[in-house]
Scaffold this active site. Structure first.
Site, PDB file in Angstrom:
ATOM      1  N   ASP A   1       9.625  -0.571   5.768  1.00 30.93           N
ATOM      2  CA  ASP A   1       9.529   0.658   5.398  1.00 30.93           C
ATOM      3  C   ASP A   1       8.102   1.640   5.282  1.00 30.93           C
ATOM      4  OD1 ASP A   1       9.732  -0.223   2.927  1.00 30.93           O
ATOM      5  OD2 ASP A   1      10.122   1.745   2.025  1.00 30.93           O
TER       6      ASP A   1
ATOM      7  N   ASP B  76      -0.132   0.562   5.481  1.00 31.06           N
ATOM      8  CA  ASP B  76       1.112   0.277   4.447  1.00 31.06           C
ATOM      9  C   ASP B  76       2.257   0.219   5.016  1.00 31.06           C
ATOM     10  OD1 ASP B  76       2.284   0.313   1.992  1.00 31.06           O
ATOM     11  OD2 ASP B  76       1.705   2.131   1.558  1.00 31.06           O
TER      12      ASP B  76
ATOM     13  N   GLU C 179      10.811  -0.473   0.044  1.00 36.49           N
ATOM     14  CA  GLU C 179       9.659  -0.578  -0.871  1.00 36.49           C
ATOM     15  C   GLU C 179       9.061   0.444  -1.447  1.00 36.49           C
ATOM     16  OE1 GLU C 179       5.446  -1.626  -2.620  1.00 36.49           O
ATOM     17  OE2 GLU C 179       6.174  -0.344  -0.793  1.00 36.49           O
ATOM     18  N   GLU C 180       8.863   1.553  -0.546  1.00 36.40           N
ATOM     19  CA  GLU C 180       8.212   2.780  -0.999  1.00 36.40           C
ATOM     20  C   GLU C 180       9.204   3.653  -1.783  1.00 36.40           C
ATOM     21  OE1 GLU C 180       5.301   3.686  -0.455  1.00 36.40           O
ATOM     22  OE2 GLU C 180       4.815   2.335   1.185  1.00 36.40           O
TER      23      GLU C 180
ATOM     24  N   GLU D 185       0.716  -6.591   1.630  1.00 36.73           N
ATOM     25  CA  GLU D 185      -0.025  -5.316   1.457  1.00 36.73           C
ATOM     26  C   GLU D 185      -1.358  -5.352   1.672  1.00 36.73           C
ATOM     27  OE1 GLU D 185       1.743  -2.565   0.368  1.00 36.73           O
ATOM     28  OE2 GLU D 185       3.180  -3.061  -0.686  1.00 36.73           O
TER      29      GLU D 185
ATOM     30  N   HIS E 240      -0.622   6.357   2.875  1.00 32.96           N
ATOM     31  CA  HIS E 240      -0.202   7.770   2.597  1.00 32.96           C
ATOM     32  C   HIS E 240      -0.676   8.805   3.160  1.00 32.96           C
ATOM     33  CE1 HIS E 240       2.599   5.744  -0.975  1.00 32.96           C
ATOM     34  NE2 HIS E 240       2.679   5.070   0.116  1.00 32.96           N
TER      35      HIS E 240
END
Lengths: 369, 57
Positions: A72, A94, A125-126, A152, A342
């Protein structure tokens, strides 16, 4: 070219294909099936599991190396495009870059008799739920992996040893309204005072512990503050996120904060205040003297890099699985610059992606010989 | 016979286990420095990487 015939173009095709399928938390199905299909064609026994994770296994030995990435992404669309060797798109860093590097490296290494290598693209995970990683944790029961690498971005020549913990607080106050020319504090002013009380609590705690590094400090962030009038009263709500240090216990911190805020509320004459805590994750810092760290150090040096260790201020699935797997060698690794996480400018350098595949391939080889 | 290597910080002679491998982290018994085992006749020691900090995941 890797032993199973995945050339540079094939590795980039996998990553770009994954990035082209939008997969914000809760909407990972198409991306999971894409990755499972790729793994099935490259020597894995692969499937989408009960919660939607993409899972691929190579080998059938009892000793497991788990490469735990997430499929995700954060919300928002970043148009997929290439500029030279840079690939832009949501999730490039990410963390589809690290996840694709896991899959390509695992496909390139033939597992030795007693080993099996599992690649997981975990869901959510987010999101605070970390649903995919929790399912993997529970599914292993009393048989944890020997080694687990979290996917990551760390940069190709760095090994992430730790992530800060987390705690969320929703504070809701209902207070009588007064005239703005009077001497009563207005509801929004009380909201600001509550925030200042929280920051003072954190600063005093850090000073008492001589916590200097960001990793060691208790760091609050005011994520939202709203106020509205409800007839004769005002209602103020604050959402505060805390990044925990290694000495902050998520079990006891809420009680300490409650005591401090209750004392402040008494002084201010506030009788209606609710504090709701959620999303607790403990800080985790992995030791350096482990077979996994050894393999990374040697493999990065073999690829002409100078290895470095890094501690992150964020939280990852390492925080989720580490408490349940105390004997597992843990680290996080993956290509990419996490400062792009992000952001609308999220991109990865494909040359760095290739170097991370090279390092991961060497790590898997060193661990399983 | 176990191998020996010199601490690059304080020059203390450190005895390495027979099964030592590349990339292993050892601590100097004299100065307490963390050291990484790297190849070099047969082994040598270099200061272990420092811990950096990074914002984000």
């Amino acid at each position: 070219m890797t032993p199973d015939g995945i050339d540079r173009g094939g590795a980039e095709e996998l990553l770009e294909g994954l990035v082209r399928i939008a997969s914000p938390s809760g909407h990972e199905s198409a991306a999971s099936h894409f990755l499972v299909d790729w793994m099935s064609r490259h020597g894995f026994d692969a499937q989408v599991d009960e919660v939607g994770n993409a899972v691929g296994v190579r080998g059938d030995g009892s000793r497991e190396i788990l490469l735990l990435g997430h499929i995700d992404t954060f919300q928002g669309i970043v148009p997929v495009r290439r500029e030279g060797r840079l690939l832009f798109g949501r999730g490039t860093v990410d963390a589809k870059g690290p996840l694709a590097a896991f899959a390509v490296a695992a496909a390139a290494v033939e597992p030795q008799t007693e080993w099996r290598v599992t690649v997981v693209g975990a869901v959510e995970e987010e999101a605070a739920s970390s649903r995919g990683a929790r399912h993997i944790l529970e599914s292993r029961g009393n048989d944890p992996p020997i080694v687990c690498v979290i996917g990551e971005p760390s940069r190709w020549d760095r090994i992430t040893l730790g992530y800060k913990g987390r705690l969320m607080l929703d504070a809701i106050m209902r207070v009588p309204l007064g005239h703005s020319a009077g001497n009563l504090k207005l509801p929004p002013e009380l909201g600001v005072d509550l925030w200042r009380t929280v920051t003072a609590f954190c600063e005093e705690r850090d000073a008492a512990r001589q916590a200097q590094r960001a990793f060691d400090r208790l760091m609050p962030a005011l994520q939202q503050m709203n106020s509205a009038n409800d007839d004769t009263h005002g209602v103020v709500t604050l959402t505060i996120g805390f990044r925990l240090g290694p000495r902050d216990q998520p079990e006891t911190l809420p009680g300490e904060l409650e005591a401090r805020l209750a004392e402040w509320a008494r002084r201010e004459g506030i009788t209606d205040m609710q504090l709701r805590f959620a999303g607790a994750e403990r800080t985790h810092k992995a030791p350096k003297a482990t077979p996994l760290v050894r393999a990374f150090l040697a493999s990065i040096r073999a690829a002409k890099g100078t290895p470095r260790f890094v501690l992150k201020t964020g939280t990852s699935d390492m925080n989720v699985v580490a408490p349940g797997w105390p004997a597992t060698s843990l680290a996080a690794y993956g290509p990419g610059d996490s400062s792009l996480d992000h952001t609308p400018d999220e991109h990865i350098d494909l040359a760095e992606y290739a170097r991370a595949v090279e390092v991961l391939t060497a790590v898997l080889t060193r661990l399983t010989v | 016979m176990s191998a020996e290597a010199e601490c690059p910080e304080c020059a203390a002679v450190i005895e390495l286990d027979d099964d030592v491998v590349e990339g292993e982290i050892v601590t100097c018994t004299e100065c307490g420095m963390e050291l990484e085992v790297v190849p070099g006749n047969p082994w040598s020691l270099t200061p272990a990487p420092e811990e950096e900090e990074d914002w984000g995941e």
